[in-house]
Structures are given as C-alpha cells and as structure tokens.
Scaffold this active site. Structure first.
Site, PDB file in Angstrom:
ATOM      1  N   HIS A  53       7.408  19.048   0.584  1.00 34.54           N
ATOM      2  CA  HIS A  53       7.585  17.727   1.193  1.00 34.54           C
ATOM      3  C   HIS A  53       8.926  17.711   1.906  1.00 34.54           C
ATOM      4  O   HIS A  53       9.912  18.242   1.404  1.00 34.54           O
ATOM      5  CB  HIS A  53       7.568  16.638   0.111  1.00 34.54           C
ATOM      6  CG  HIS A  53       7.795  15.273   0.677  1.00 34.54           C
ATOM      7  ND1 HIS A  53       6.786  14.535   1.237  1.00 34.54           N
ATOM      8  CD2 HIS A  53       8.927  14.534   0.802  1.00 34.54           C
ATOM      9  CE1 HIS A  53       7.277  13.394   1.669  1.00 34.54           C
ATOM     10  NE2 HIS A  53       8.582  13.367   1.422  1.00 34.54           N
ATOM     11  N   ASP A  94       2.567   2.276  -3.728  1.00 35.62           N
ATOM     12  CA  ASP A  94       3.669   2.675  -2.843  1.00 35.62           C
ATOM     13  C   ASP A  94       3.543   2.024  -1.473  1.00 35.62           C
ATOM     14  O   ASP A  94       4.534   1.607  -0.879  1.00 35.62           O
ATOM     15  CB  ASP A  94       3.710   4.202  -2.707  1.00 35.62           C
ATOM     16  CG  ASP A  94       4.876   4.630  -1.820  1.00 35.62           C
ATOM     17  OD1 ASP A  94       6.016   4.322  -2.197  1.00 35.62           O
ATOM     18  OD2 ASP A  94       4.649   5.228  -0.760  1.00 35.62           O
ATOM     19  N   ARG A 113       9.848  -3.243   0.779  1.00 36.49           N
ATOM     20  CA  ARG A 113      11.197  -2.654   0.881  1.00 36.49           C
ATOM     21  C   ARG A 113      11.667  -2.637   2.328  1.00 36.49           C
ATOM     22  O   ARG A 113      12.840  -2.870   2.621  1.00 36.49           O
ATOM     23  CB  ARG A 113      11.183  -1.220   0.330  1.00 36.49           C
ATOM     24  CG  ARG A 113      11.081  -1.164  -1.186  1.00 36.49           C
ATOM     25  CD  ARG A 113      10.764   0.253  -1.641  1.00 36.49           C
ATOM     26  NE  ARG A 113      11.756   1.209  -1.183  1.00 36.49           N
ATOM     27  CZ  ARG A 113      11.509   2.515  -0.988  1.00 36.49           C
ATOM     28  NH1 ARG A 113      10.319   3.022  -1.230  1.00 36.49           N
ATOM     29  NH2 ARG A 113      12.453   3.308  -0.572  1.00 36.49           N
ATOM     30  N   SER A 165       8.960   6.926  -4.856  1.00 35.81           N
ATOM     31  CA  SER A 165       7.956   6.800  -3.799  1.00 35.81           C
ATOM     32  C   SER A 165       7.436   8.189  -3.395  1.00 35.81           C
ATOM     33  O   SER A 165       6.228   8.440  -3.351  1.00 35.81           O
ATOM     34  CB  SER A 165       8.595   6.069  -2.600  1.00 35.81           C
ATOM     35  OG  SER A 165       7.886   6.292  -1.425  1.00 35.81           O
ATOM     36  N   LYS A 169       3.634  10.323  -4.775  1.00 40.50           N
ATOM     37  CA  LYS A 169       2.601  10.879  -3.888  1.00 40.50           C
ATOM     38  C   LYS A 169       2.400  12.376  -4.142  1.00 40.50           C
ATOM     39  O   LYS A 169       1.290  12.887  -4.063  1.00 40.50           O
ATOM     40  CB  LYS A 169       2.983  10.600  -2.431  1.00 40.50           C
ATOM     41  CG  LYS A 169       2.804   9.111  -2.094  1.00 40.50           C
ATOM     42  CD  LYS A 169       3.329   8.726  -0.739  1.00 40.50           C
ATOM     43  CE  LYS A 169       4.799   8.580  -0.731  1.00 40.50           C
ATOM     44  NZ  LYS A 169       5.408   7.900   0.392  1.00 40.50           N
TER      45      LYS A 169
HETATM   46  N1  URA Z   1       9.631   8.578   2.418  1.00 41.09           N
HETATM   47  C1  URA Z   1       8.807   8.083   1.464  1.00 41.09           C
HETATM   48  O1  URA Z   1       7.690   8.570   1.263  1.00 41.09           O
HETATM   49  N2  URA Z   1       9.235   7.047   0.720  1.00 41.09           N
HETATM   50  C2  URA Z   1      10.450   6.477   0.885  1.00 41.09           C
HETATM   51  O2  URA Z   1      10.770   5.553   0.167  1.00 41.09           O
HETATM   52  C3  URA Z   1      11.294   6.989   1.904  1.00 41.09           C
HETATM   53  C4  URA Z   1      10.858   8.055   2.661  1.00 41.09           C
END
Ligand code: URA
Length: 438
Positions: free
Chosen positions: A82, A161, A168, A183, A187
C-alpha cells in the site's frame, strides 16, 4: 452505553474498551449514532490519540463493518502493498507482476485517485480493454493460475471507513495519525493478505510532510498489523518531487513498462528494489532484503517480470500489444513544451503542484463522477539535481484542451525551483520499520 458518554470519555483522554469501540462503530454504521457525534469523536481522537490496544480494536471494528476477502483458496503466503499516496506513483503496476514473477502470489485491491495523487485503478484502465472490476471468483482464479490480480476495491469492503472518511474530510480530522493508520490498515486487513508492505511517503507531495510524522504513521500501522498477526513492514520514502518522470495515467503505465524492460528512472528503481525486496522477505520467499534484491534483479533481467505483466493484462481482458506499441494507449492531441526560467540546477519540483496541475487537464478528478482524460499528463525531462539552461525544455505536457494546458504549463513551470549550486540530493529511502523497531 451511550455515544455521548464515550465521546466525553475520549475527550477527557481516557481509554475506550473494545466493547465501547464496537458499540460506537456499529452504531455509526447502522445510523443510530449521528454524524455530528462521530465528528466529535473524530476530533477527540485527533487531540487525544489512541493506545495501541484501542487502535487494534478500532481497526478490527472497522474491518467487521463489511465483507472481508478470504484468500485461503490461494496457496502460499500472499503479499500486499500500500502506498500512502504520491505523485507519479506507479509502483503497483511494476511490483505486482514483478513480485508475482519472483514467486509470491499477489492478490491486490487498489483504489482510484485521491486529492492531488493518482490511483492505480485509473492508471490500469488506460490499457485498452483492461478490466478492474473482477468477480471474487475471477480474482482468486487469476491469482491461482498466473500468480497475480489487481482489482478495484469492492464497495462493501470497510464501509465504516467510507462514512468516516467523508466526515473527517469536512471536519479537519483527516490528518490524525491513529485515524489514518486505522483507515489504511482496516482495508489491508479486510483484503486478506498475510504480508503487508507499506510505502509511507513523506515530503511536499505527501500527506505526511515531515519524516517524523511519517515515522509515527509507519509505527502505528506496523503496530496494528503486527498485533493482528500480519507480517507488516513500512518503508518511509521521499515524495518531495514526483516519482520517476511521468505523471498522468497512460504516461505512467508506459513508464512502468519501460522500467520492466530495464529502462526505469533511477529514483523509481531504487524504491522498487526496496519495496519489492521487503515484500519478498515479509512473505518468507527469501531470508534477507539483499537476497530479495538479487532475486528481483534476476527476475527483471530474464524478462520474467515483463512477461508476467503481459499475462496479467491478458487475464484481465486488456490488449497485451500495448507492451510493444505505446501508440495503442489513449493519445493526446496536443503537446506543450515547458522551458526553464533560469540557468543553474533544478533544486526542487513541488510534487503537489505538479499533481494539481495535471488534475486540471483531466488526469485527476475534481468531482467523484468526473471522467478522466487518460492521455493527459506531464513528462518531466529534468529532475532535482539536473543542470539546466534558461529556455531549455524541462517538461512536456500532453492533453486535449489547449486553454487548460496553458494554465497548467505555467503552474508546472512555477513548481520548478532553481539554484546556482548543485543541490545535495535527499535520500530516496529514509527508513524501513519492522516490528523489531517498535
Ligand atoms: N488514505 C486512506 O486510505 N485513509 C486515510 O485516512 C488517509 C489516506
């Protein structure tokens, strides 16, 4: 239990229990807890932070808000990567086939562009015919038959999320390290891989502007992954200038193909070897990053990595001819050259400005349903440290709307900074964080 009490508890700096966290996330998803209460909780977390126990529980509560991907039907240790988001970041397009060719199955879910940064799924869609929406069955079958699949995230993966991010985004609570860490990790955990490599970018083009903040985010994510039994490693990398030379969807895929042909720019290749060798180590394919780098070199030089990309394109319905015929990618009708405004050395290329400039000519979205111009982008002929003469071409802009391109080219010109002395190069890799560093 009441949401109000939990908000007060967090506001006052006390630790929430697992039951309280589950109650809050569950209530939020079902609509029993209101958006304004969630905003208050997000702001309390922003100021008070979370303990590592709370962070793990918060992440798991988010994971459990939706479906999870079961990769047990694929044998071997599955690796995922990621990136926290950068400009010119085409790493997945190279690493997914490259690491698969080196023997580690890659079942990767990727996203679309966010803010000034591009998304892998948008980039891959510049390959004619390439399908990024795969059924669960096809996704698993592709990994079982050729070792790799890259698909768009299913809409029911971590729905908490999506809801929380939207709140947010408008309440000044995006840049909270525990909220970003949970967050991203929710995932990754829901996507099911055993080994997770995180590319945490830092610099002017990244969400984390300082190395210190990037380290804190990396440590929070490695803590979550380790506590949830995933072999997690974070690499802190430089995003002060765009990665490589190409920024824009099809231009980036072409650069990734060139890199797999052994002609990648130095900064991109340095990052590839670091991330890739960590993926090979974390998945147990090799015993050290040095061994991983040697295996990567062999896989690249033998042509196996490029061959794997071709197989992946075929398996996902794309036209594999693009590998040798770049004219098959969407083509821009217009080209604008941007020239240096001074003699000297390029001392900085403000990555975020480059990302925003190409977004205005269609390479990124302003609104969620915007249709991208996959041919639009910029090729940076000069990078930080290169000598330039006033008037010399530093970048070439590709697009289809001359008026917008003129504005974008001025912005790109201003994103370049010059010095009379050769600048001291910043490191490409600042640190590698493993569970041993916590
Ligand atoms: N990328 C994400 O997936 N979540 C965040 O909170 C910030 C960047």
């Amino acid at each position: 239990m009441q949401a109000y009490e939990l908000i007060i508890k967090k506001r006052d700096g006390l630790e929430l229990t697992r039951e309280e966290i589950n109650f809050f996330i569950h209530g939020f998803c079902s609509g029993e807890i209101t958006d304004y209460q969630v905003s208050a909780m997000a702001m309390s977390i922003f100021f008070r932070g979370m303990t590592s126990r709370e962070l793990g529980d918060w992440t798991m509560a988010m994971v459990n808000s939706g479906e999870t991907i079961d990769l047990r039907g694929i044998s071997g240790v599955k690796a995922d990567k990621h990136s926290t988001g950068g400009v010119g970041d085409k790493t997945t397009i190279l690493l997914a086939p490259w690491i698969a060719a080196a023997g580690v199955p890659i079942a990767k879910m990727s996203g679309r562009g966010l803010g000034h940064t591009g998304g892998t799924i948008d980039k891959l869609e510049s390959i004619p015919g390439f399908q990024t929406t795969l059924t669960r069955e096809k996704f698993i079958n592709n990994v079982n038959s050729i070792g790799v699949a890259v698909a768009g995230q299913t809409s029911n993966l971590v729905p908490a999320d999506k809801k929380l991010y939207a709140i947010r985004d408008v309440t000044g609570t995006v840049d909270s390290i525990p909220l970003i860490a949970s967050s991203i990790m929710s995932k990754k955990i829901a996507a099911g891989s055993d080994a997770i490599i995180l590319d945490v970018k830092t610099g002017s083009g990244a969400f984390m502007k300082t190395v210190d903040d990037a380290k804190k985010l990396a440590e929070a994510m490695v803590t979550i992954g380790t506590n949830l039994n995933r072999n997690t490693i974070a690499v802190i990398s430089n995003m002060n200038q765009p990665l490589g030379n190409a920024v824009g969807n099809s231009l980036e895929v072409i650069e990734a193909i060139e890199a797999l042909k052994g002609r990648g720019p130095e900064d991109l290749m340095k990052l590839m070897y670091t991330l890739g060798s960590q993926m090979l180590t974390a998945s147990g394919r090799v015993c050290s990053s040095e061994e991983g780098a040697a295996l990567m070199k062999q896989t690249l030089e033998s042509g196996a990595a490029l061959k794997k990309l071709k197989e992946m394109i075929v398996a996902q319905g794309g036209n594999p001819e693009v590998i040798d015929h770049y004219e098959l990618f969407p083509q821009a009708k217009d080209v604008l050259e941007i020239s240096a405004s001074e003699n000297g050395y390029v001392s900085d290329i403000m990555a975020q400005e480059i990302g925003l400039a190409v977004k205005t000519i269609g390479a990124g979205r302003e609104k969620i349903d915007d249709i991208l111009d996959l041919s639009a982008g910029v090729y940076l002929k000069k990078k930080v440290g290169d000598a330039v003469k006033k008037g010399e071409t530093i970048a070439v802009l590709y697009g289809n709307d001359r008026e917008k391109m003129q504005v974008a080219s001025a912005r790109i010109g201003q994103a370049y900074k010059y010095s009379s002395d050769k600048p001291v190069p910043l490191p490409m890799i600042y640190a590698v964080i493993t569970k041993g560093d916590l």
